[in-house]
Scaffold this motif. Sequence first.
Motif, PDB file in Angstrom:
ATOM      1  N   ARG A 154       0.826  -1.203   0.000  1.00 15.60           N
ATOM      2  CA  ARG A 154       0.000   0.000   0.000  1.00 15.60           C
ATOM      3  C   ARG A 154       0.862   1.257   0.000  1.00 15.60           C
ATOM      4  O   ARG A 154       0.609   2.211  -0.746  1.00 15.60           O
ATOM      5  N   ALA A 155       1.878   1.269   0.850  1.00  8.98           N
ATOM      6  CA  ALA A 155       2.728   2.453   0.956  1.00  8.98           C
ATOM      7  C   ALA A 155       3.441   2.738  -0.358  1.00  8.98           C
ATOM      8  O   ALA A 155       3.641   3.905  -0.724  1.00  8.98           O
ATOM      9  N   LEU A 156       3.835   1.686  -1.060  1.00  8.02           N
ATOM     10  CA  LEU A 156       4.621   1.839  -2.283  1.00  8.02           C
ATOM     11  C   LEU A 156       3.756   1.860  -3.542  1.00  8.02           C
ATOM     12  O   LEU A 156       4.284   1.946  -4.656  1.00  8.02           O
ATOM     13  N   GLY A 157       2.438   1.762  -3.380  1.00  4.61           N
ATOM     14  CA  GLY A 157       1.551   1.794  -4.537  1.00  4.61           C
ATOM     15  C   GLY A 157       1.695   0.595  -5.446  1.00  4.61           C
ATOM     16  O   GLY A 157       1.525   0.706  -6.667  1.00  4.61           O
ATOM     17  N   ARG A 158       1.965  -0.577  -4.863  1.00  5.15           N
ATOM     18  CA  ARG A 158       2.148  -1.800  -5.640  1.00  5.15           C
ATOM     19  C   ARG A 158       1.095  -2.837  -5.267  1.00  5.15           C
ATOM     20  O   ARG A 158       0.517  -2.782  -4.174  1.00  5.15           O
ATOM     21  N   PRO A 159       0.831  -3.829  -6.126  1.00  3.61           N
ATOM     22  CA  PRO A 159      -0.127  -4.882  -5.782  1.00  3.61           C
ATOM     23  C   PRO A 159       0.341  -5.679  -4.560  1.00  3.61           C
ATOM     24  O   PRO A 159       1.536  -5.948  -4.407  1.00  3.61           O
ATOM     25  N   HIS A 160      -0.604  -6.053  -3.707  1.00  2.45           N
ATOM     26  CA  HIS A 160      -0.237  -6.849  -2.535  1.00  2.45           C
ATOM     27  C   HIS A 160      -0.191  -8.330  -2.906  1.00  2.45           C
ATOM     28  O   HIS A 160      -0.586  -8.731  -4.012  1.00  2.45           O
ATOM     29  N   MET A 161       0.289  -9.139  -1.971  1.00  2.00           N
ATOM     30  CA  MET A 161       0.509 -10.555  -2.241  1.00  2.00           C
ATOM     31  C   MET A 161      -0.504 -11.477  -1.548  1.00  2.00           C
ATOM     32  O   MET A 161      -0.326 -12.682  -1.505  1.00  2.00           O
ATOM     33  N   LEU A 162      -1.590 -10.919  -1.047  1.00  2.00           N
ATOM     34  CA  LEU A 162      -2.605 -11.739  -0.389  1.00  2.00           C
ATOM     35  C   LEU A 162      -3.511 -12.401  -1.419  1.00  2.00           C
ATOM     36  O   LEU A 162      -3.918 -11.762  -2.388  1.00  2.00           O
ATOM     37  N   ASP A 163      -3.810 -13.675  -1.208  1.00  2.00           N
ATOM     38  CA  ASP A 163      -4.782 -14.368  -2.048  1.00  2.00           C
ATOM     39  C   ASP A 163      -5.458 -15.447  -1.213  1.00  2.00           C
ATOM     40  O   ASP A 163      -5.095 -15.690  -0.062  1.00  2.00           O
ATOM     41  N   ARG A 164      -6.470 -16.079  -1.797  1.00  2.00           N
ATOM     42  CA  ARG A 164      -7.280 -17.042  -1.043  1.00  2.00           C
ATOM     43  C   ARG A 164      -6.439 -18.186  -0.491  1.00  2.00           C
ATOM     44  O   ARG A 164      -6.604 -18.591   0.670  1.00  2.00           O
ATOM     45  N   ASP A 165      -5.541 -18.730  -1.297  1.00  2.00           N
ATOM     46  CA  ASP A 165      -4.747 -19.877  -0.848  1.00  2.00           C
ATOM     47  C   ASP A 165      -3.862 -19.511   0.338  1.00  2.00           C
ATOM     48  O   ASP A 165      -3.745 -20.285   1.303  1.00  2.00           O
ATOM     49  N   ARG A 166      -3.242 -18.342   0.292  1.00  2.00           N
ATOM     50  CA  ARG A 166      -2.381 -17.942   1.397  1.00  2.00           C
ATOM     51  C   ARG A 166      -3.200 -17.654   2.645  1.00  2.00           C
ATOM     52  O   ARG A 166      -2.785 -17.986   3.766  1.00  2.00           O
ATOM     53  N   VAL A 167      -4.369 -17.046   2.470  1.00  2.00           N
ATOM     54  CA  VAL A 167      -5.227 -16.778   3.622  1.00  2.00           C
ATOM     55  C   VAL A 167      -5.634 -18.087   4.298  1.00  2.00           C
ATOM     56  O   VAL A 167      -5.635 -18.193   5.537  1.00  2.00           O
ATOM     57  N   GLU A 168      -5.970 -19.101   3.526  1.00  2.00           N
ATOM     58  CA  GLU A 168      -6.343 -20.400   4.102  1.00  2.00           C
ATOM     59  C   GLU A 168      -5.239 -20.930   5.011  1.00  2.00           C
ATOM     60  O   GLU A 168      -5.513 -21.521   6.061  1.00  2.00           O
ATOM     61  N   LEU A 169      -3.997 -20.696   4.637  1.00  2.00           N
ATOM     62  CA  LEU A 169      -2.864 -21.211   5.409  1.00  2.00           C
ATOM     63  C   LEU A 169      -2.603 -20.413   6.682  1.00  2.00           C
ATOM     64  O   LEU A 169      -1.822 -20.838   7.528  1.00  2.00           O
ATOM     65  N   THR A 170      -3.257 -19.259   6.833  1.00  2.00           N
ATOM     66  CA  THR A 170      -3.129 -18.494   8.075  1.00  2.00           C
ATOM     67  C   THR A 170      -4.104 -18.973   9.139  1.00  2.00           C
ATOM     68  O   THR A 170      -3.969 -18.608  10.320  1.00  2.00           O
ATOM     69  N   LEU A 171      -5.109 -19.767   8.760  1.00  2.00           N
ATOM     70  CA  LEU A 171      -6.161 -20.140   9.704  1.00  2.00           C
ATOM     71  C   LEU A 171      -5.649 -20.898  10.928  1.00  2.00           C
ATOM     72  O   LEU A 171      -6.124 -20.638  12.048  1.00  2.00           O
ATOM     73  N   PRO A 172      -4.696 -21.839  10.802  1.00  2.00           N
ATOM     74  CA  PRO A 172      -4.235 -22.523  12.018  1.00  2.00           C
ATOM     75  C   PRO A 172      -3.707 -21.554  13.078  1.00  2.00           C
ATOM     76  O   PRO A 172      -4.009 -21.708  14.274  1.00  2.00           O
ATOM     77  N   PHE A 173      -2.951 -20.552  12.648  1.00  2.00           N
ATOM     78  CA  PHE A 173      -2.475 -19.564  13.615  1.00  2.00           C
ATOM     79  C   PHE A 173      -3.616 -18.720  14.155  1.00  2.00           C
ATOM     80  O   PHE A 173      -3.728 -18.501  15.370  1.00  2.00           O
ATOM     81  N   LEU A 174      -4.477 -18.232  13.283  1.00  2.00           N
ATOM     82  CA  LEU A 174      -5.548 -17.339  13.731  1.00  2.00           C
ATOM     83  C   LEU A 174      -6.488 -18.044  14.706  1.00  2.00           C
ATOM     84  O   LEU A 174      -6.905 -17.446  15.711  1.00  2.00           O
TER      85      LEU A 174
END
Length: 273
Positions: A154-174
């Motif tokens: 966001r700060a650099l005005g570039r596309p971020h790297m979040l997507d559905r597959d990566r979000v799914e892999l955060t669920l165990p921690f969350l």
Amino acid sequence: MDPVAGQDVRRSLPEGLGTAIRETAEDIAALLRSDADMDRRIPGATWSVGEAAAHLALANELMAALAEGHARPYGDGTPQSLAAANERSLAEFGERAAEPLAAMIVTHADACVTALEEGAADGTVVTPLGSMSPQDLGSYLLTHMLGHGYDLARALGRPHMLDRDRVELTLPFLLTAMPRVAEPRNTAGMNARYTIRLWGGGAFGVTLADGVVSVDERPPAGPDCTISIEPVTFLLMALGRQGQVGPILRGRILVRGRKPWLAPRFPGLFTAP
């Protein structure tokens, strides 16, 4: 059944997690190596790009050390102590240049994955947010990088790297962290059963009984409120990067159940880790 001779019986990382960690680190490094203005401020935060990148480098090094089985105390798990530990570590670490920080972020992320894949840490590890399994530590690392990687993009005005597959892999921690970051002022005396469903992905349950929060990988029977949410929106809200009004207006959050008025209360039940 007895282990087959010579077979590796260590618990492996969830499928795709190691790759997601390494690719996210490389994505963040690419942002920094794209002639990034390291003095630019992160929107809505006090850190600059250089400070956020330095924090990521330090955090990845910490996670790698934990994965290797080393004890590294870092605050007491409260948001205040973690913020203080972050500021102390940044004050003691002077690097703010893009290339060295990019290299550190990648190197330490890779070291963490390697240690987790090799089973260097036995049992549980003590992290800044309490004890958890080595596999959940890997999910923690990914979640942390995605949050700050989003800030940098966001700060650099570039596309971020979040997507559905990566979000799914955060669920165990969350799911591990949510009861630990429950906000007592907002959960006090509350009784409710939530189902949270990610579009095209997993679902889990959150139950409050007299203000005590429990989280389960399976949704509860007969939930009071079911929240169906676009995955990237879910993670951004969970990490305190986005409010709920915009996503609701854009149709990225859908609510049903006999008590739909519980939905707007849900984000406030937790303090973003």
